[in-house]
Design an enzyme around this catalytic site. Structure first.
Site, PDB file in Angstrom:
ATOM      1  N   HIS A   1      -9.137   0.814   5.175  1.00 16.68           N
ATOM      2  CA  HIS A   1      -7.833   1.047   5.807  1.00 16.68           C
ATOM      3  C   HIS A   1      -8.015   1.984   7.009  1.00 16.68           C
ATOM      4  O   HIS A   1      -8.833   2.895   6.972  1.00 16.68           O
ATOM      5  CB  HIS A   1      -6.864   1.652   4.795  1.00 16.68           C
ATOM      6  CG  HIS A   1      -5.463   1.689   5.314  1.00 16.68           C
ATOM      7  ND1 HIS A   1      -5.007   2.688   6.139  1.00 16.68           N
ATOM      8  CD2 HIS A   1      -4.434   0.825   5.168  1.00 16.68           C
ATOM      9  CE1 HIS A   1      -3.745   2.430   6.463  1.00 16.68           C
ATOM     10  NE2 HIS A   1      -3.379   1.305   5.886  1.00 16.68           N
TER      11      HIS A   1
ATOM     12  N   GLU B   1      -5.090  -5.493  10.517  1.00 19.16           N
ATOM     13  CA  GLU B   1      -4.064  -4.480  10.736  1.00 19.16           C
ATOM     14  C   GLU B   1      -4.306  -3.805  12.083  1.00 19.16           C
ATOM     15  O   GLU B   1      -5.095  -2.847  12.159  1.00 19.16           O
ATOM     16  CB  GLU B   1      -4.107  -3.429   9.627  1.00 19.16           C
ATOM     17  CG  GLU B   1      -3.853  -3.986   8.244  1.00 19.16           C
ATOM     18  CD  GLU B   1      -3.292  -2.937   7.310  1.00 19.16           C
ATOM     19  OE1 GLU B   1      -2.206  -3.158   6.783  1.00 19.16           O
ATOM     20  OE2 GLU B   1      -3.926  -1.884   7.130  1.00 19.16           O
TER      21      GLU B   1
ATOM     22  N   GLU C   1      -6.439   4.438   8.031  1.00 18.37           N
ATOM     23  CA  GLU C   1      -6.316   5.875   7.751  1.00 18.37           C
ATOM     24  C   GLU C   1      -7.600   6.415   7.133  1.00 18.37           C
ATOM     25  O   GLU C   1      -7.979   7.563   7.371  1.00 18.37           O
ATOM     26  CB  GLU C   1      -5.096   6.122   6.846  1.00 18.37           C
ATOM     27  CG  GLU C   1      -3.799   5.970   7.620  1.00 18.37           C
ATOM     28  CD  GLU C   1      -2.628   5.476   6.801  1.00 18.37           C
ATOM     29  OE1 GLU C   1      -2.661   5.574   5.568  1.00 18.37           O
ATOM     30  OE2 GLU C   1      -1.673   4.964   7.416  1.00 18.37           O
TER      31      GLU C   1
ATOM     32  N   LYS D   1       0.076   4.314  -0.285  1.00 17.23           N
ATOM     33  CA  LYS D   1      -0.542   5.510   0.307  1.00 17.23           C
ATOM     34  C   LYS D   1      -0.308   6.727  -0.620  1.00 17.23           C
ATOM     35  O   LYS D   1      -0.215   6.556  -1.823  1.00 17.23           O
ATOM     36  CB  LYS D   1      -0.015   5.745   1.715  1.00 17.23           C
ATOM     37  CG  LYS D   1      -0.080   4.463   2.571  1.00 17.23           C
ATOM     38  CD  LYS D   1       0.217   4.701   4.006  1.00 17.23           C
ATOM     39  CE  LYS D   1       0.202   3.370   4.744  1.00 17.23           C
ATOM     40  NZ  LYS D   1       0.322   3.497   6.175  1.00 17.23           N
TER      41      LYS D   1
ATOM     42  N   ASN E   1       0.860  -1.182   0.000  1.00 21.54           N
ATOM     43  CA  ASN E   1       0.000   0.000   0.000  1.00 21.54           C
ATOM     44  C   ASN E   1       0.899   1.235   0.000  1.00 21.54           C
ATOM     45  O   ASN E   1       1.522   1.553   1.003  1.00 21.54           O
ATOM     46  CB  ASN E   1      -0.885  -0.013   1.256  1.00 21.54           C
ATOM     47  CG  ASN E   1      -1.696   1.261   1.396  1.00 21.54           C
ATOM     48  OD1 ASN E   1      -1.825   2.041   0.449  1.00 21.54           O
ATOM     49  ND2 ASN E   1      -2.250   1.486   2.580  1.00 21.54           N
TER      50      ASN E   1
ATOM     51  N   GLY F   1       2.633   1.837  10.717  1.00 23.30           N
ATOM     52  CA  GLY F   1       3.522   2.985  10.546  1.00 23.30           C
ATOM     53  C   GLY F   1       4.235   3.383  11.828  1.00 23.30           C
ATOM     54  O   GLY F   1       4.849   4.441  11.907  1.00 23.30           O
TER      55      GLY F   1
ATOM     56  N   SER G   1       3.773  -2.620  10.131  1.00 24.29           N
ATOM     57  CA  SER G   1       5.242  -2.583  10.258  1.00 24.29           C
ATOM     58  C   SER G   1       5.927  -3.886   9.857  1.00 24.29           C
ATOM     59  O   SER G   1       6.922  -4.288  10.464  1.00 24.29           O
ATOM     60  CB  SER G   1       5.650  -2.169  11.679  1.00 24.29           C
ATOM     61  OG  SER G   1       5.139  -0.891  11.976  1.00 24.29           O
TER      62      SER G   1
HETATM   63  C1  PEP Z   1      -0.529  -0.091   6.129  1.00 20.79           C
HETATM   64  O1  PEP Z   1      -0.656   1.108   6.052  1.00 20.79           O
HETATM   65  O2  PEP Z   1      -1.395  -0.847   5.645  1.00 20.79           O
HETATM   66  C2  PEP Z   1       0.644  -0.616   6.815  1.00 20.79           C
HETATM   67  C3  PEP Z   1       0.638  -1.867   7.202  1.00 20.79           C
HETATM   68  O3  PEP Z   1       1.681   0.263   7.001  1.00 20.79           O
HETATM   69  P1  PEP Z   1       3.139  -0.070   7.613  1.00 20.79           P
HETATM   70  O4  PEP Z   1       3.608  -1.343   6.972  1.00 20.79           O
HETATM   71  O5  PEP Z   1       3.984   1.104   7.263  1.00 20.79           O
HETATM   72  O6  PEP Z   1       2.936  -0.235   9.090  1.00 20.79           O
END
Ligand code: PEP
Length: 249
Positions: free
Chosen positions: A94, A166, A96, A11, A9, A172, A212
């Protein structure tokens, strides 16, 4: 038999030149894999990304979409528009989108329904916040998110669903759920689906972990029996790192 998937992703990152560079590097470094590999560039670069990767094993997906076919929805993109540029999978829900843009379960239900009705796959994201984890309510939070948005679906619809667990506290932040925490939740998700539907549907749905994921932790997380791959944010922006994560599955 469920599929292994590694999805990136991006973003709101990567302009056209950066999209070209990252995908070109990724195709050069792509390890041999049976897993499905997906990337989600920004809307404006979807067509370019699709054309560039169409002969590779990379599927280009979208980060979001609107539930309506067309109309007075300034700034929005429909499922049909995505399909006409070669996109057949969309990330929905997601964290966000939920926390920054106020998307709730009712809206996400409409989006999922539209994506499936249009023949697209929906990669549905969900997961608890840090306060839920600390309060010990994370199983019930996840169960509610699943049931509110997905448990009205018909059995056949599940062929078009990919789940991405998630935990918001791991996105993040550099903080990863331990492989045991990921496995515990993924097993719970599968059990919850088996109870609502049946073992076949629960056994066939791919459940990705996101939060992450990086080259250093991917192998251990992906080794868990109910983890079918990852949704990767930050580490998908570097071809070497993303290729290493793909190689770990
Ligand atoms: C995400 O935004 O779906 C995500 C998993 O981000 P990150 O890997 O940076 O934690």
């Amino acid at each position: 038999m469920r599929k292994k998937i590694v999805a990136g992703n991006w973003k709101m990152n990567n302009d056209l030149a950066q999209t070209d560079l990252l995908l070109t590097e990724l195709m050069q470094r792509m390890p041999s894999t049976d897993a499905e590999v997906m990337v989600a560039p920004t809307f404006v670069n979807l067509r370019y990304a699709y054309e560039l990767t169409r002969k590779s094993n990379i599927e280009v997906m979208a980060q979001n979409m609107h539930f309506a076919d067309s109309g007075a929805f300034t700034g929005e993109i429909s499922a049909e528009m995505l399909k006409t540029v070669g996109v057949n999978t969309v990330i929905l829900g997601h964290s966000e989108r939920r926390s920054i843009f106020g998307e709730d379960d009712a809206l996400l239900t409409k989006k999922v329904d539209t994506a499936l009705a249009k023949g697209m796959k929906a990669m549905f994201c969900f997961g608890e916040e840090l306060a839920d984890r600390k309060a010990g309510s994370y199983f019930s939070v996840v169960e509610t998110q699943l049931s509110n948005v997905l448990f009205h679906l018909k059995e056949k619809d599940w062929q078009q669903v990919i789940l991405a667990y998630e935990p918001v506290w791991a996105i993040g932040t550099g903080e990863t759920a331990t492989p045991e925490q990921a496995q515990e939740m993924h097993a719970f998700i599968r059990k919850t689906i088996a109870e609502k539907y049946n073992e076949t549907i629960a056994g066939n749905v791919s459940i990705l972990y996101g939060g992450s994921v990086k080259p250093a932790n991917a192998k251990e997380i992906f080794a868990q029996p109910d983890v079918d791959g990852g949704l990767v944010g930050g580490a998908s922006l570097k071809a070497d790192d993303f290729a290493a994560i793909i190689a770990a599955i």
